[in-house]
Structures are given as structure tokens and as C-alpha cells.
Design an enzyme around this catalytic site. Structure first.
Site, PDB file in Angstrom:
ATOM      1  N   GLU A  52     -11.365 106.947  26.598  1.00 20.01           N
ATOM      2  CA  GLU A  52     -11.096 108.529  27.656  1.00 20.01           C
ATOM      3  C   GLU A  52     -11.869 108.918  28.692  1.00 20.01           C
ATOM      4  O   GLU A  52     -11.776 109.511  29.088  1.00 20.01           O
ATOM      5  CB  GLU A  52     -11.356 109.703  26.309  1.00 20.01           C
ATOM      6  CG  GLU A  52     -10.025 109.548  25.350  1.00 20.01           C
ATOM      7  CD  GLU A  52      -9.857 108.447  23.884  1.00 20.01           C
ATOM      8  OE1 GLU A  52     -10.827 108.112  23.929  1.00 20.01           O
ATOM      9  OE2 GLU A  52      -9.379 108.589  23.218  1.00 20.01           O
ATOM     10  N   PHE A 114     -10.741 116.529   9.207  1.00 18.90           N
ATOM     11  CA  PHE A 114     -10.671 114.989  10.040  1.00 18.90           C
ATOM     12  C   PHE A 114     -10.402 114.894  11.203  1.00 18.90           C
ATOM     13  O   PHE A 114      -9.730 115.998  12.348  1.00 18.90           O
ATOM     14  CB  PHE A 114      -9.217 113.806   9.567  1.00 18.90           C
ATOM     15  CG  PHE A 114      -9.056 113.059  10.355  1.00 18.90           C
ATOM     16  CD1 PHE A 114     -10.098 111.545   9.685  1.00 18.90           C
ATOM     17  CD2 PHE A 114      -7.430 112.665  11.099  1.00 18.90           C
ATOM     18  CE1 PHE A 114     -10.018 110.612  10.710  1.00 18.90           C
ATOM     19  CE2 PHE A 114      -7.998 111.262  11.413  1.00 18.90           C
ATOM     20  CZ  PHE A 114      -8.874 110.392  11.828  1.00 18.90           C
ATOM     21  N   GLN A 115     -11.658 114.310  12.156  1.00 15.35           N
ATOM     22  CA  GLN A 115     -11.197 114.090  13.416  1.00 15.35           C
ATOM     23  C   GLN A 115     -11.582 115.152  14.082  1.00 15.35           C
ATOM     24  O   GLN A 115     -10.850 116.204  15.512  1.00 15.35           O
ATOM     25  CB  GLN A 115      -9.880 113.528  14.188  1.00 15.35           C
ATOM     26  CG  GLN A 115      -9.873 112.516  14.062  1.00 15.35           C
ATOM     27  CD  GLN A 115      -8.750 111.238  15.139  1.00 15.35           C
ATOM     28  OE1 GLN A 115      -8.089 111.912  14.913  1.00 15.35           O
ATOM     29  NE2 GLN A 115      -9.209 110.215  15.027  1.00 15.35           N
ATOM     30  N   LYS A 164      -3.861 122.097  17.093  1.00 16.78           N
ATOM     31  CA  LYS A 164      -2.194 121.448  16.941  1.00 16.78           C
ATOM     32  C   LYS A 164      -1.526 122.804  16.677  1.00 16.78           C
ATOM     33  O   LYS A 164      -0.089 122.804  16.787  1.00 16.78           O
ATOM     34  CB  LYS A 164      -2.479 120.549  16.025  1.00 16.78           C
ATOM     35  CG  LYS A 164      -1.246 119.720  15.553  1.00 16.78           C
ATOM     36  CD  LYS A 164      -1.043 118.388  14.956  1.00 16.78           C
ATOM     37  CE  LYS A 164       0.007 117.818  15.273  1.00 16.78           C
ATOM     38  NZ  LYS A 164      -0.276 116.349  14.147  1.00 16.78           N
ATOM     39  N   MET A 486     -30.692  96.605  39.911  1.00 14.90           N
ATOM     40  CA  MET A 486     -31.381  98.117  40.529  1.00 14.90           C
ATOM     41  C   MET A 486     -32.335  98.287  39.826  1.00 14.90           C
ATOM     42  O   MET A 486     -33.501  98.747  39.696  1.00 14.90           O
ATOM     43  CB  MET A 486     -30.813  99.709  40.249  1.00 14.90           C
ATOM     44  CG  MET A 486     -31.002 100.973  41.327  1.00 14.90           C
ATOM     45  SD  MET A 486     -31.938 100.824  42.904  1.00 14.90           S
ATOM     46  CE  MET A 486     -30.569 100.728  43.659  1.00 14.90           C
TER      47      MET A 486
HETATM   48  C1  LIG Z   1     -24.745 104.600  32.073  1.00 14.82           C
HETATM   49  C2  LIG Z   1     -25.145 104.228  32.545  1.00 14.82           C
HETATM   50  N1  LIG Z   1     -26.265 103.246  31.380  1.00 14.82           N
HETATM   51  C3  LIG Z   1     -27.565 102.862  32.561  1.00 14.82           C
HETATM   52  C4  LIG Z   1     -27.655 103.518  33.306  1.00 14.82           C
HETATM   53  C5  LIG Z   1     -28.961 102.900  34.164  1.00 14.82           C
HETATM   54  N2  LIG Z   1     -28.684 101.887  35.778  1.00 14.82           N
HETATM   55  C6  LIG Z   1     -28.237 102.253  36.935  1.00 14.82           C
HETATM   56  S1  LIG Z   1     -28.614 101.031  37.377  1.00 14.82           S
HETATM   57  C7  LIG Z   1     -28.303  99.662  36.539  1.00 14.82           C
HETATM   58  C8  LIG Z   1     -27.587  98.382  36.731  1.00 14.82           C
HETATM   59  C9  LIG Z   1     -26.697  98.710  36.828  1.00 14.82           C
HETATM   60  O1  LIG Z   1     -26.625  96.837  37.403  1.00 14.82           O
HETATM   61  P1  LIG Z   1     -25.262  96.702  37.636  1.00 14.82           P
HETATM   62  O2  LIG Z   1     -24.161  96.746  37.460  1.00 14.82           O
HETATM   63  O3  LIG Z   1     -25.544  94.277  38.167  1.00 14.82           O
HETATM   64  O4  LIG Z   1     -25.339  96.719  39.362  1.00 14.82           O
HETATM   65  P2  LIG Z   1     -26.913  95.715  40.554  1.00 14.82           P
HETATM   66  O5  LIG Z   1     -27.780  96.982  40.543  1.00 14.82           O
HETATM   67  O6  LIG Z   1     -27.448  94.284  39.918  1.00 14.82           O
HETATM   68  O7  LIG Z   1     -26.013  95.820  41.619  1.00 14.82           O
HETATM   69  C10 LIG Z   1     -28.247 100.190  35.131  1.00 14.82           C
HETATM   70  C11 LIG Z   1     -28.884 100.314  33.806  1.00 14.82           C
HETATM   71  C12 LIG Z   1     -26.896 103.793  34.789  1.00 14.82           C
HETATM   72  N3  LIG Z   1     -27.045 104.075  36.043  1.00 14.82           N
HETATM   73  N4  LIG Z   1     -25.470 104.892  34.296  1.00 14.82           N
END
Ligand SMILES: Cc1ncc(C[n+]2csc(CCOP(=O)(O)OP(=O)(O)O)c2C)c(N)n1
Ligand SMILES: [Mg+2]
Lengths: 591, 171
Positions: A52, A114-115, A164, A486
Site C-alpha cells: 500500500e 479484526f483489521q 463496510k 549519504m
Molecule cells: C525510509 C528511510 N529510511 C532511512 C532514511 C535515511 N537515509 C537517507 S539516505 C540513506 C541511504 C540511501 O542509500 P542508497 O539508496 O544506496 O543511496 P546512496 O546514498 O548510496 O546514493 C538513508 C538510510 C531515509 N531517507 N528513508
């Protein structure tokens, strides 16, 4: 009783009247009456996602690329809670979404049935508005009001929670769209003329002006972007865009100084810092843009055009607030600029441009790429993607979140609005792929590419199944650096190189993964393979993953460390020590 | 610099509207000193919410704008700021308290005497207790309650502030 209909049938009729062509959804017990009604009609197409959250992101991609409202259908309980991330994402980025959630029958609400989940309670903070419909007679009017609220003013997500029994009960009531209004809801669109007059006069008196335009211009419709271009050209002022605003002004135009903010260009950020008049149109002085608040553009007169009064004076106090729709306000600005025969002092403006050109000559996005067997640098991969697609008008790009997202923003130039979809406000990993599915559904002939990271893509990888089912030729270009790049960058720069949990261990073989879903997989590992692989991806007419293996330890520059002013920008090649010294104290606590 | 303001908010009387208003304050870390709500127009289905809150000028503007942004909100009026800008006295603000005092002998007599000064009414009594109904400005109620502490103050319930502007203009 012959002309009564069930709540579910009434719902479908109202959606059809709203012009809904596509719903992204996933079935379940509470929404079976809606699925039954959908089954028996041909106006609305249902796209079955595999989670979803992806339904909402797909609807966002659809909405952002078409300008229509995105529509979502999920079941009660877990269906609704799974949608919460998508709703929050849409709220942060002001994307018009109507999300229909199933609910347990009214007599069971509050019984921990439920749900059952308190969906209106849970989504109150992540929607623009939400409704619990308690009577089948109200279905049509609530649907029309929901679309009105989602799509007007500052757009956003709206949830309609449908028990529902309400879906199954008969009703003879159908209110037409034209008969539904809500007297308490009156978004302002026309800006106050006296304020607009002050704004254009301030601009005419400027010596170092800049226009800073954001996603609000995109939300105001394609015409607003045209007006923005017209206004920028007639005034001769430099213009920068936010991450959300990329495409509202053609990137190839010489008046464009690039994106601003944390990973924005040297010239854009220094122009913001040194300007004397700033015209912000449809942007919100987000903390990624301002850096250190009390050193943000300290000597400028600030004009802020925003449709949402609560965005004004929230982070930055401005001198000339204008509440209104970007398109309407720009139209008035252009008219006044002409009728008053205004212009900016040519000498001053040319000095200012001279200054900007000298910043530009720093070439803050410059890099070198070795050829042949050399590893591919991520910047090069995206630059090549841009060069190989820039002659086309049909390329739509989404991204996941991380370094690849910033490189995509830096190296892919957008000439028009509604071609760049990224999760700006919430920064949701897992956004890009389902968004690209929605883009492809809304633009069947377009070339839809999700620029992804290998970590992010795993967050909604199950949607490969959706794309294959509907024969969508979506392209995923994974900038595979084997790290949550990042996170790794921040750990390198801020946490002494202690790389806690940021290595993406046990990655799948993305080529085989694609193939296992019946999609196509491509890989490139060295520079000599890149162009051919990119071309193969672009030419592919089926769902394709391009696993673009790149250098692992690249950092994303320029970078303004959190809590630093614009002039404290770190450029490529900055030494470790200098970076460490730049990020100290309070900045460490910021994100 | 933080200041205190009284907002009057006219809303559609529908489920969830109060939760929306309160959520706006809690979600953004703004504080509510007092909040009252009740239906004021049966036919138009309107409720009026009175909120007393404090914050910097920037926060107060933000609160007002965020309230106005809510779909069921018809009007938001910063009564304090309006009075200031129209050179009027501060808005009329009233609060009601029910105060239970338990005691005997001199203390009981003293409680009654003070109640008299504050024009508090005895709405329930027994041989060892009074329930006073006292109304007025918030500060008056604070004072009354303070005076009752040594006299056997036992329970307090306050209604929260309601307010209207001075002069002939309506919301
Ligand atoms: C749902 C979610 N969880 C954690 C983060 C924190 N976060 C930001 S960038 C990142 C790493 C992303 O890695 P990748 O997709 O390999 O991209 P890269 O930076 O290597 O290009 C994380 C864990 C986020 N932005 N969103
Ligand atoms: Mg990565």
C-alpha cells in the site's frame, strides 16, 4: 427504490464525475464492496500494486507528472497503516491525493474488531484533511469535497475512511460536484495588488536581485512556469530553483544559476547570500535551503509569494509577503512591470552578473572521469544519462533518496515542469520506483526512469511485479555504490569514519533479480561499458533494471554542512581535515 | 519575547475538529494555557473555541495561520491583538470555577466571608464542606483559590477562559 445504489456504486459514480481514470490499490475484506463495484464498470482502471505504501507513491508520481489528483484505494487496518508513509510524503511535498480506506462496519468501530485501526486518528497529522463517512447518503458529497480540498489551495493528501456497511447500504442520494462546496474552506488565489506593487518596485530598485522559485510554481500549473520564464527574462534577473522546483525554469538557460541549498551550486548559494532583493515564488525557506538561519541572506529585502499563509514568516521573516497562487501573482507582476515601464539599473545588473560568472567559473560540479577499464563515477553516469536524453521531450525522472538523488538533481537538467519527481520534504527511500510506475501509467509513451540507490530500491522492490503485470517499460537505474552512500558520507564527515551499519551487505544480483520477475537486467562496471548499457536501458520496451556499478566512496559536493551559512560551502576536493573542522559544535546535532 | 493571547475560533461542529485543533498545538510543540469549546449556533452547526496560548510573535502568527488552514475552521480572531490595534481594552474574559472547601469552626466562617467578597455562591454544602461557584477573570479565580488553601481547599474544577471582544463588532 429502483434508483437507489449502494454506497460503493455511489462512490464509483462520484469518482467518475471527478474524472478519475486510474486508482492505485490493494484489496481486502473491508473494501470488497468497492472492488465489486469496480469490477462491474469500465470507466476506472485499477492498478494492483504489491504494497500500500507503493500505491500512494504511485499516485504521487501520477499526480505530479499529469497535474491530476492521484487516487488510492486500500483496505482497513494494515492497508491504511501501510499507506501512512505515502500520505506523509504527499503532505510534505504538497501533492494532491485522495486515499480511500476501508473501515470495519460502523457498529464495530471502537470494538477492536479484526483489521480495525483508528484511521482518521492515525492520519490526522499526515493529511490535509480526512473524513469518516457514517452514512451512505454522504458518500457523494464527501468525495467531491475531498477532491476540492486535495487539489486547491496548497494541495495535499485527503483520506476518506469508508466503513463496510456504508459501502453496502442503499442510498438514493447523489450530490453532483457542482452542488458541493464548503463555506469554511476558501483558499486565497489572487495576491493583494498593493503588495505585488511593492514587490516589483523593490525588484526594480535592486542592484543584486535573485529569483528563488520552488515547487509551488509547479503546483500552480504549467502556465505558471511559462509566466515565471517570461518574468525572469523581461527583468534579466538570475534565477535559482529548489529541489522541488527543478524544471520550472529551463536548466539550459543562461539566467539559470542551478539548484540552491545544501547540495546546490556555488553560484546559486553565493548569489542568495549576497543578493539585495530576493523574490521567493512558491518555496518555503526550508532548512535545507537556508542553512544557518541568522546568517541567511542577511542584506536582502525579501519578497515571499506563497499560497499558504502559514508558510510565510515561519522560518525566515520577510519584508513583502504575498499570499496567492504563483500563477496569478506572476501574471500581476508581469502586467505591473510593463505598465510601469520598470527596469533594473543596467550597470548594476551587469556588475552582478559579472560577479555571478566568476562564481560560476569555479565549476563546482566539475569532476574527471578516467576512461576504458576505469570505474564509473556516479556523477559521470548521471551526466551521461542527461547527455543521452536531453534532445528528447518525453523523459520523466524520479529518484530514491540519498547521494544519487542529489547527483541526479545536479547533473540532469530539466527544461520543463512535471518531469522531475523526488521525495523532497520527507526524503522517503522507496519513493522513486512506485512513483515511476505512476508516471508511466499517466504517461504511457514517456520514458520513465527511477534513478535509484541500491539500498533505497530494496524498500519497494516488490513493485517489479506490478510493472511486469501491466507491461510498464519503467527503467530503474541503480547507482550502485554498495553503501548507503549519504549515510556513509555523513559518518565519514561527522563521525570519524565509524561506518556503523551503512554498508549494504548481501546485496542481490540485480540482473538476476530483474529476470526472476520477468524483467530485463543490465549491468555495467567500467566506463567503457556505460554508454552502451545506458542506450540499452533507454531502448528497452519492458521493465528494466540497469545496475550501474560505481565508485564506492564518492562524496556528494558541493555541500553546506548543517547549520552553516551559505558562504561556508565545501567544494569537491575539500580535505578531510577541513571538512571535519567545518562541521563542529551545534551543527552535529542537526540533520 | 513571549506574550499571551486569546484566540476565538469559529468551527463546524463535527467529529474530530477539536482533535485537529489540539493536534496542531501538540504536534508543533506550542502550549495551550486554556481551551474551551461548545456549540454556539445550533442551526448553522457552529462551535466556538476559545484558546489562551503564549509564544513569540512569530509563533503566534503561525498558530493563527495554521488554525485558519484547517478545513472546518471558519474564522480565527486574535482577540488580544485586535483589541490592541483598535485601541480597546483587552477582551472581556471570564472563567468559572467550582471549589470544594472542607473544614470546621473558624476556617469555615472565614471561607464564607472570603466567598462573600468574591461574590462566590455556595452551590452545595454539608456540615463539613462548601462547594463555591466563583466566576470572574482568571486572576481573580487564582486569588480566590489561593486564599482557600489554608481554609481546607479540597477540590477544584475550572471551566477555562471564554472571551469576547469589547465594542459593537461581532466575530
Ligand atoms: C525510509 C528511510 N529510511 C532511512 C532514511 C535515511 N537515509 C537517507 S539516505 C540513506 C541511504 C540511501 O542509500 P542508497 O539508496 O544506496 O543511496 P546512496 O546514498 O548510496 O546514493 C538513508 C538510510 C531515509 N531517507 N528513508
Ligand atoms: Mg548506495
Amino acid at each position: 427504490m429502483s434508483d437507489t445504489k449502494t454506497g460503493a456504486e455511489t462512490l464509483i459514480n462520484a469518482l467518475v464525475e471527478q474524472g478519475v481514470e486510474v486508482i492505485f490499490g490493494y484489496p481486502g475484506g473491508a473494501v470488497l464492496p468497492i472492488y465489486d463495484a469496480l469490477f462491474q464498470q469500465n470507466s476506472i482502471r485499477h492498478i494492483l500494486v504489491r504494497h500500500e505504501q507503493a500505491a500512494v507513491h504511485a499516485a504521487e508520481g501520477y499526480a505530479r507528472s499529469t497535474g491530476k489528483v492521484g487516487c488510492v484505494l486500500v483496505t482497513s487496518g494494515p492497508g491504511a497503516t501501510n499507506a501512512v508513509t505515502g500520505l506523509t510524503d504527499a503532505l510534505m511535498d504538497s501533492i494532491p491525493i485522495v486515499c480511500l480506506t476501508g473501515q470495519v462496519p460502523t457498529h464495530l468501530i471502537g470494538q477492536d474488531a479484526f483489521q480495525e485501526a483508528d484511521t482518521t486518528g492515525i492520519t490526522r497529522a499526515c493529511t490535509k484533511h480526512n473524513y469518516l463517512v457514517k452514512n451512505a447518503d454522504d458518500v457523494s458529497s464527501v468525495v467531491h469535497e475531498a477532491f476540492l480540498v486535495a487539489s486547491t489551495g496548497r494541495p495535499g493528501p485527503v483520506v476518506i475512511d469508508l466503513p463496510k456497511d456504508v459501502l453496502m447500504n442503499q442510498t438514493g442520494v447523489y450530490k453532483r460536484k457542482a452542488d458541493v462546496r464548503r463555506s469554511s474552506y476558501r483558499p486565497v488565489v489572487k495576491g493583494e495588488l498593493s503588495q505585488i506593487e511593492k514587490a516589483v518596485e523593490a525588484l526594480a530598485g535592486a542592484k543584486r536581485p535573485i529569483i528563488y522559485a520552488g515547487g509551488g510554481v509547479i503546483n500552480a500549473g504549467p502556465n505558471a512556469s511559462k509566466l515565471l520564464v517570461e518574468f525572469t527574462r523581461m527583468t534579466g534577473v538570475p534565477i535559482t530553483n529548489t529541489l522541488m522546483g527543478l524544471g520550472v525554469y529551463p536548466a539550459s538557460d543562461k539566467q539559470f544559476v542551478g539548484m540552491l541549498g545544501m547540495h546546490g551550486t556555488y553560484e546559486a548559494n553565493l548569489a542568495m547570500y549576497n543578493c539585495d532583493v530576493m523574490i521567493n515564488i512558491g518555496a518555503r525557506f526550508d532548512d535545507r535551503i537556508t542553512g544557518k538561519i541568522d546568517e541567511f541572506s542577511p542584506n536582502s529585502t525579501k519578497v515571499h509569494v506563497d499560497i499558504d499563509p502559514s508558510s510565510i514568516n515561519k522560518n525566515i521573516m520577510v519584508d513583502i509577503p504575498i499570499i496567492g497562487d504563483a500563477g496569478h501573482v506572476l501574471e500581476d507582476m508581469i502586467r505591473m512591470w510593463r505598465s510601469k515601464a520598470l527596469s533594473i539599473d543596467a550597470g548594476a545588473l551587469s556588475d552582478w552578473w559579472g560577479q555571478i560568472e566568476s562564481w560560476r567559473s569555479v565549476d563546482c560540479l566539475g569532476f574527471t572521469q578516467d576512461t576504458g577499464d576505469a570505474e564509473i563515477r556516479p556523477q559521470h553516469a548521471l551526466k551521461r544519462l542527461h547527455e543521452m536524453t536531453k534532445h528528447r521531450d518525453d523523459v520523466l525522472i524520479s529518484t530514491e533518496v540519498g547521494q544519487h538523488q542529489m547527483w541526479a538533481a545536479q547533473y540532469i537538467g530539466f527544461e520543463k515542469p512535471n518531469r522531475w519527481m523526488t521525495s523532497g520534504g520527507l526524503g522517503t527511500m522507496g519513493y522513486g520506483f512506485p512513483a515511476a510506475i505512476g508516471m508511466q501509467i499517466g504517461n504511457p509513451d514517456a520514458c520513465c526512469i527511477d534513478v535509484a540507490g541500491e539500498a533505497s530500491i530494496l524498500m519497494n522492490i516488490q513493485e517489479l511485479s506490478t510493472a511486469v503485470q501491466y507491461r510498464l517499460p519503467v527503467k530503474i537505474m541503480i547507482i550502485n555504490n554498495q553503501w548507503m552512500g549519504m549515510v556513509r558520507q555523513w559518518q565519514e564527515l561527522l563521525h570519524g569514519g565509524r561506518y556503523a551499519e551503512s554498508y549494504t551487505e548481501s546485496l542481490p544480483d540485480f540482473v538476476k533479480l530483474a529476470e526472476s520477475f520477468g524483467a530485463k537486467g543490465i549491468r555495467a562496471t567500467k566506463e567503457s561499458e556505460l554508454d552502451a548499457a545506458l542506450q540499452e536501458m533507454l531502448d528497452s520496451d519492458t521493465m528494466t533494471i540497469f545496475d550501474c556499478c560505481v565508485t564506492k566512496d564518492e562524496n556528494c559536493f558541493p555541500m553546506i554542512p548543517s547549520g552553516k551559512p551559505h558562504y561556508d560551502m565545501l567544494l569537491p576536493g575539500t580535505s578531510q581535515e577541513k571538512v571535519a573542522a567545518a562541521i563542529q559544535g551545534e551543527g552535529l546535532a542537526l540533520v | 519575547m513571549s506574550e499571551t493571547r486569546t484566540f476565538a475560533v469559529l468551527v463546524d461542529n463535527e467529529p474530530g475538529v477539536l482533535a485537529r485543533v489540539i493536534g496542531l498545538f501538540s504536534g508543533r510543540g506550542y502550549n495551550i494555557e486554556s481551551l474551551t469549546v461548545t456549540e454556539v449556533d445550533d442551526d448553522a452547526n457552529l462551535s466556538r473555541i476559545t484558546i489562551v496560548t503564549g509564544g513569540t510573535t512569530q509563533v503566534l502568527i503561525q498558530i493563527r495561520n495554521l488554525l485558519e488552514r484547517l478545513v472546518p475552521v471558519h474564522r480565527v480572531e486574535d482577540l488580544t491583538a485586535n483589541a490592541n490595534s483598535n485601541d480597546l481594552e483587552p477582551p472581556v474574559q471570564r472563567e468559572l470555577a467550582l471549589v470544594k472547601v472542607v473544614g470546621a469552626g473558624d476556617k469555615r466562617v472565614e471561607a464564607l466571608r472570603i466567598a462573600d467578597i468574591f461574590k462566590a455562591e455556595v452551590v452545595d454544602t454539608g456540615l463539613s464542606h462548601f462547594v463555591f461557584e466563583v466566576k470572574g477573570r482568571k486572576e481573580q479565580l487564582d486569588r480566590f483559590i489561593e486564599l482557600m488553601v489554608p481554609l481546607g481547599l479540597n477540590e477544584i474544577c475550572r471551566s477555562g477562559v471564554i472571551a469576547v471582544s469589547r465594542g459593537d463588532q461581532a466575530l
